[in-house]
Design an enzyme around this catalytic site. Structure first.
Site, PDB file in Angstrom:
ATOM      1  N   THR A 186       9.076 -13.015 -10.268  1.00 27.28           N
ATOM      2  CA  THR A 186       7.916 -12.624  -9.470  1.00 27.28           C
ATOM      3  C   THR A 186       6.708 -13.394  -9.988  1.00 27.28           C
ATOM      4  O   THR A 186       6.702 -13.838 -11.139  1.00 27.28           O
ATOM      5  CB  THR A 186       7.637 -11.121  -9.622  1.00 27.28           C
ATOM      6  OG1 THR A 186       7.375 -10.857 -11.011  1.00 27.28           O
ATOM      7  CG2 THR A 186       8.808 -10.274  -9.184  1.00 27.28           C
ATOM      8  N   GLU A 334      11.715  -9.087  -4.862  1.00 27.84           N
ATOM      9  CA  GLU A 334      12.706  -8.045  -5.174  1.00 27.84           C
ATOM     10  C   GLU A 334      13.586  -7.689  -3.986  1.00 27.84           C
ATOM     11  O   GLU A 334      14.562  -6.963  -4.132  1.00 27.84           O
ATOM     12  CB  GLU A 334      11.991  -6.769  -5.656  1.00 27.84           C
ATOM     13  CG  GLU A 334      11.371  -6.870  -7.040  1.00 27.84           C
ATOM     14  CD  GLU A 334       9.958  -7.437  -7.028  1.00 27.84           C
ATOM     15  OE1 GLU A 334       9.581  -8.106  -6.046  1.00 27.84           O
ATOM     16  OE2 GLU A 334       9.214  -7.208  -7.999  1.00 27.84           O
ATOM     17  N   LYS A 443     -11.088   2.421  -2.193  1.00 29.35           N
ATOM     18  CA  LYS A 443     -11.154   3.885  -2.214  1.00 29.35           C
ATOM     19  C   LYS A 443     -12.593   4.325  -2.029  1.00 29.35           C
ATOM     20  O   LYS A 443     -13.390   4.249  -2.944  1.00 29.35           O
ATOM     21  CB  LYS A 443     -10.592   4.418  -3.533  1.00 29.35           C
ATOM     22  CG  LYS A 443      -9.116   4.104  -3.664  1.00 29.35           C
ATOM     23  CD  LYS A 443      -8.501   4.764  -4.864  1.00 29.35           C
ATOM     24  CE  LYS A 443      -7.018   4.459  -4.906  1.00 29.35           C
ATOM     25  NZ  LYS A 443      -6.595   3.710  -6.070  1.00 29.35           N
ATOM     26  N   TRP A 448      -9.064   6.083   2.047  1.00 32.45           N
ATOM     27  CA  TRP A 448      -8.667   4.696   1.829  1.00 32.45           C
ATOM     28  C   TRP A 448      -9.113   3.808   2.979  1.00 32.45           C
ATOM     29  O   TRP A 448      -8.927   4.142   4.147  1.00 32.45           O
ATOM     30  CB  TRP A 448      -7.132   4.597   1.728  1.00 32.45           C
ATOM     31  CG  TRP A 448      -6.580   5.185   0.471  1.00 32.45           C
ATOM     32  CD1 TRP A 448      -7.279   5.729  -0.563  1.00 32.45           C
ATOM     33  CD2 TRP A 448      -5.198   5.311   0.140  1.00 32.45           C
ATOM     34  NE1 TRP A 448      -6.424   6.171  -1.526  1.00 32.45           N
ATOM     35  CE2 TRP A 448      -5.129   5.930  -1.132  1.00 32.45           C
ATOM     36  CE3 TRP A 448      -4.012   4.954   0.765  1.00 32.45           C
ATOM     37  CZ2 TRP A 448      -3.927   6.202  -1.772  1.00 32.45           C
ATOM     38  CZ3 TRP A 448      -2.811   5.215   0.139  1.00 32.45           C
ATOM     39  CH2 TRP A 448      -2.768   5.834  -1.124  1.00 32.45           C
TER      40      TRP A 448
HETATM   41  P1  AMP Z   1       6.247 -11.897  -3.535  1.00 34.38           P
HETATM   42  O1  AMP Z   1       7.207 -11.137  -4.336  1.00 34.38           O
HETATM   43  O2  AMP Z   1       5.453 -12.892  -4.304  1.00 34.38           O
HETATM   44  O3  AMP Z   1       6.904 -12.519  -2.345  1.00 34.38           O
HETATM   45  O4  AMP Z   1       5.148 -10.872  -2.973  1.00 34.38           O
HETATM   46  C1  AMP Z   1       5.516  -9.757  -2.229  1.00 34.38           C
HETATM   47  C2  AMP Z   1       4.303  -9.077  -1.674  1.00 34.38           C
HETATM   48  O5  AMP Z   1       3.650  -9.883  -0.695  1.00 34.38           O
HETATM   49  C3  AMP Z   1       4.605  -7.800  -0.937  1.00 34.38           C
HETATM   50  O6  AMP Z   1       4.815  -6.723  -1.789  1.00 34.38           O
HETATM   51  C4  AMP Z   1       3.356  -7.648  -0.079  1.00 34.38           C
HETATM   52  O7  AMP Z   1       2.273  -7.105  -0.817  1.00 34.38           O
HETATM   53  C5  AMP Z   1       3.009  -9.057   0.257  1.00 34.38           C
HETATM   54  N1  AMP Z   1       3.502  -9.365   1.613  1.00 34.38           N
HETATM   55  C6  AMP Z   1       4.603 -10.029   1.955  1.00 34.38           C
HETATM   56  N2  AMP Z   1       4.708 -10.143   3.288  1.00 34.38           N
HETATM   57  C7  AMP Z   1       3.634  -9.517   3.817  1.00 34.38           C
HETATM   58  C8  AMP Z   1       3.145  -9.275   5.154  1.00 34.38           C
HETATM   59  N3  AMP Z   1       3.777  -9.744   6.213  1.00 34.38           N
HETATM   60  N4  AMP Z   1       2.013  -8.567   5.291  1.00 34.38           N
HETATM   61  C9  AMP Z   1       1.342  -8.103   4.221  1.00 34.38           C
HETATM   62  N5  AMP Z   1       1.727  -8.306   2.954  1.00 34.38           N
HETATM   63  C10 AMP Z   1       2.860  -9.003   2.749  1.00 34.38           C
END
Ligand code: AMP
Length: 546
Positions: A186, A334, A443, A448
């Site tokens: 990550t 994940e 917040k 929210w």
């Molecule tokens: P990563 O593991 O770097 O791919 O990041 C994952 C995170 O990206 C998710 O938990 C979301 O917070 C954000 N994310 C991915 N796709 C979207 C989407 N279509 N809209 C909003 N947030 C997203």
């Protein structure tokens, strides 16, 4: 229990490759190389060289289950490694070269990688780390001998020299389908990056799901430009989905600027492309600047947008300027990554553009294989009413059960759900709306405010190029929104004008208390807005009247 009498074959990545070579052998894989020119091969060509990769790794003494790493852009050699490494039962660790060198060192050390394959672009980085990467015994530059970098890297060999003596055919080992296939860390905005260890089985089930019409809907008719880096959750699984379906792949290498992407879209008759919103902003700006006519020049039909929310303004622009539909998707490292895609149901049939764009603001709905739940702070499961935001939890066949390494603790709740760290609502017909990352929620007085909704509303203004909403300390309300905006070049945009545009578009108490204009916003290594950095930057910000 009576057993069924059907054949059992393990779901293996090598099986995907042999299928692609046999059934789609002539389908092209086109790459813009780091060296410059466009390179063309086929699925049959990839299969032969993936076999050579597997033989070479055996010769180097890499054992099944051990890890080898890549620091590489999207290109055919990286694709060969995707199949050759995992096919041999070795774990492919696709490291993200855009992270800080200390984070890269941490990941390569944590994974105990034995071999490091790298694009020559990263030779200085590799040279600076090499003395400390004690597990790595061989460094392979992804090039021919004449292009070997002149950098102090020990045990350095050219990829083409490594492959040359090996056989292009192989009997792939019969692995257990639950064996580890690839490893992706990550991005780790806080603390160390965490490793997600995919299996052959999870990868294939994910690829099947992506191929489905209500997933990414990939068929053999498709030419896919993969703007998502192959080091970001395996290029969102497209290498595997393409092998499964016989789609053509177009791999853009190191250049994701508007001009480079547009030339590939046109020359390779791309029908489907995928990437994060920031990449598309660059493409849109290029098209506008050059006065291009993508509707007439391109065959692009669909654009998968994920990684961050797809703003409705972007959806509309793709419809109007490109004649292409945005497919909004949600996922994370994940979750392999695809958790949802926003595809319509029968009840949306015949919806007009406005209704369709409104639906596309949703991240979509889950396919068979993953399951969602939203919960309150106290763990209570919240209703699917489209109005109750809660913590988004997920479980399914391609969702992580634990992080890699003995230092990692449990990550699932008693029901086997993983907390995504996102806040979302789910509508009564199953559509997911991500309102925020839990840590980015604003917040205000116990309520929210969704930073994503505020940003999307601001992006609807024609003078706004990019926008980020963050919570800033307020003595009465705890936090109030500050909107940080990058204006489009030449736009004479004022805070007053933008506030009056937002009035009526968001709830009155959501209106930002202040708007600041900046030249650019910080982004993470995977192209997301870096809210943490922005919050730091505006930590001492005084809102008007406070
Ligand atoms: P990563 O593991 O770097 O791919 O990041 C994952 C995170 O990206 C998710 O938990 C979301 O917070 C954000 N994310 C991915 N796709 C979207 C989407 N279509 N809209 C909003 N947030 C997203």
């Amino acid at each position: 229990m009576m057993q069924g009498l059907m054949q059992h074959h393990p779901l293996l990545i090598s099986g995907l490759l042999t299928h692609a070579a046999r059934e789609h052998g002539k389908v092209e894989i086109v790459s813009r190389t780091v060296e410059g020119p466009i390179h063309r091969t086929t699925w049959a060509g990839i299969a032969e060289r993936a076999a050579r990769v597997a033989h070479a790794l055996r010769r180097l003494g890499v054992e099944p289950g051990e890890r080898v790493a890549t620091l590489a852009w999207n290109g055919y050699r990286h694709l060969e490694l995707f199949f050759g490494v995992s096919g041999a039962g070795i774990v492919l660790h696709t490291a993200n070269p855009r992270l800080f060198p200390e984070q890269i060192e941490y990941m390569l050390t944590h994974a105990e990688d034995r071999v490091l394959f790298f694009d020559v672009t990263f030779a200085p980085l590799v040279a600076s780390l090499a003395t400390r990467l004690t597990h790595v015994h061989t460094y392979v530059a992804l090039c021919a001998r004449e292009d070997l970098p002149d950098a102090p890297i020990p045990n350095l060999v050219a990829y083409e020299d490594l492959l040359a003596p090996e056989s292009p055919s192989i009997d792939w080992p019969a692995l257990d389908e639950t064996a580890a296939s690839s490893l992706c860390y990550t991005s780790g905005t806080t603390g160390h990056p965490k490793g997600v260890l995919y299996s052959h089985r999870s990868t294939l089930l994910h690829a099947m799901s992506c191929g489905m019409v209500d997933g990414m809907g990939v068929s053999a008719l498709e030419s896919i430009l993969v703007c998502t880096p192959m080091f970001h959750v395996n290029g969102w699984g497209t290498p595997y989905t393409a092998a499964m379906t016989g789609a053509k792949l177009v791999l853009p290498g190191a250049h994701l600027d508007g001009a480079s992407l547009y030339s590939l879209l046109r020359a390779e008759a791309v029908t489907l492309t995928l990437g994060v919103p920031t990449v598309w902003l660059g493409l849109m700006a290029y098209v506008a600047r050059e006065g291009l006519k993508p509707r007439d020049e391109l065959r692009l039909r669909r654009v998968l947008v994920g990684g961050s929310a797809a703003p409705p303004a972007l959806v509309l622009e793709f419809e109007r300027v490109f004649g292409a539909r945005v497919l909004h998707a949600w996922g994370m490292t994940e979750t392999s990554p695809l958790g949802t895609t926003c595809t319509p149901r029968a009840e949306h049939d015949g919806a007009d553009l406005e209704a369709r764009v409104a639906l596309q603001a949703s991240q979509g709905r889950p396919p068979y294989g993953v399951e969602f739940r939203i919960t309150a702070d106290d763990g209570r499961v919240l209703p699917r009413d489209g109005a109750s935001p809660g913590h988004l939890l997920i479980r399914g066949h391609w969702v992580a059960a634990a992080y890699f390494g003995s230092d990692a603790g449990p990550i699932l709740d008693a029901d086997g759900f993983f907390d995504t760290g996102d806040i979302a609502t789910i509508s009564d017909n199953g559509y997911l709306y991500i309102t925020d990352r839990a840590k980015d929620v604003i917040k205000s007085g116990g309520e929210w405010i969704s930073s994503i909704d505020l940003e999307n509303a601001a992006l609807g203004h024609p003078g706004v190029a990019e926008a980020a909403a963050i919570g800033v300390h307020h003595p009465t309300w705890q936090e109030r929104p500050l909107l940080v905006v990058v204006a489009k070049p030449g736009a004479a945009l004022t805070a007053e004008a933008l506030t009056s545009y937002l009035t009526g578009r968001v709830a009155k108490w959501w209106l930002p208390d202040a708007i600041e204009f900046v030249a650019e916003l910080p982004h993470t290594a995977t192209g997301k807005l870096q809210k943490m950095k922005l919050r730091e930057q505006f930590r001492d910000y005084r809102l008007p009247g406070t």
